[in-house]
Scaffold this motif. Structure first.
Motif, PDB file in Angstrom:
ATOM      1  N   LEU A  48       0.854  -1.172   0.000  1.00 45.68           N
ATOM      2  CA  LEU A  48       0.000   0.000   0.000  1.00 45.68           C
ATOM      3  C   LEU A  48       0.896   1.230   0.000  1.00 45.68           C
ATOM      4  CD1 LEU A  48      -2.720  -1.014   2.620  1.00 45.68           C
ATOM      5  CD2 LEU A  48      -2.669  -1.456   0.158  1.00 45.68           C
ATOM      6  N   GLY A  49       0.417   2.316  -0.584  1.00 43.64           N
ATOM      7  CA  GLY A  49       1.184   3.554  -0.604  1.00 43.64           C
ATOM      8  C   GLY A  49       1.243   4.153  -1.994  1.00 43.64           C
ATOM      9  N   PRO A  50       2.185   5.086  -2.203  1.00 40.78           N
ATOM     10  CA  PRO A  50       2.277   5.808  -3.474  1.00 40.78           C
ATOM     11  C   PRO A  50       2.504   4.876  -4.662  1.00 40.78           C
ATOM     12  CG  PRO A  50       3.718   6.792  -1.826  1.00 40.78           C
ATOM     13  CD  PRO A  50       3.219   5.506  -1.251  1.00 40.78           C
ATOM     14  N   ALA A  51       1.858   5.219  -5.779  1.00 47.26           N
ATOM     15  CA  ALA A  51       1.991   4.424  -7.006  1.00 47.26           C
ATOM     16  C   ALA A  51       1.583   5.287  -8.190  1.00 47.26           C
ATOM     17  CB  ALA A  51       1.118   3.172  -6.932  1.00 47.26           C
ATOM     18  N   ILE A  52       1.856   4.771  -9.375  1.00 48.92           N
ATOM     19  CA  ILE A  52       1.473   5.430 -10.617  1.00 48.92           C
ATOM     20  C   ILE A  52       0.780   4.399 -11.493  1.00 48.92           C
ATOM     21  CG2 ILE A  52       2.306   6.587 -12.703  1.00 48.92           C
ATOM     22  CD1 ILE A  52       4.710   7.565 -11.019  1.00 48.92           C
ATOM     23  N   VAL A  53      -0.369   4.779 -12.073  1.00 49.90           N
ATOM     24  CA  VAL A  53      -1.110   3.901 -12.965  1.00 49.90           C
ATOM     25  C   VAL A  53      -1.080   4.483 -14.371  1.00 49.90           C
ATOM     26  CG1 VAL A  53      -3.401   3.035 -13.568  1.00 49.90           C
ATOM     27  CG2 VAL A  53      -2.654   2.975 -11.200  1.00 49.90           C
TER      28      VAL A  53
END
Length: 99
Positions: A48-53
């Motif tokens: 869980l946490g920061p991500a880019i899609v």
């Protein structure tokens, strides 16, 4: 059962995505998309946490946060809930849904 507390409605949509978490990239698929975020399936071992899609075969890239994870009661596959850092305009959502 609690009423849906989302600020934006979600629309069922299946789109292939590439998810970037830190230096790692993973393939996934959306289950639904709204102006505030999306739900997707992907590998079962995501933090869980920061991500880019990235919506594959498009220029749409969304920065945000993976907020939660659960397994589908029907299929057992992992479902992740992703909130956009900044909600998207309804016209952009319409274009994403038409891809």
């Amino acid at each position: 059962m609690k009423a849906d507390q989302r600020a934006f409605i979600r629309i069922k949509a299946t789109k292939d995505i590439t998810l970037s978490v830190g230096a790692d990239s993973h393939a996934g698929e959306t289950l639904d998309i709204g102006q505030g975020g999306l739900c997707f399936t992907g590998p079962s071992a995501l933090d869980l946490g920061p991500a880019i899609v990235l919506i594959n075969k498009s220029d749409f890239v969304f920065k945000g946060t993976i907020l939660a994870y659960h397994r589908s009661k029907v299929s057992g596959e992992p479902h992740f809930h992703f909130r956009f850092d900044k909600h998207i305009d309804s016209s952009i959502l319409a274009v994403v849904l038409s891809l």
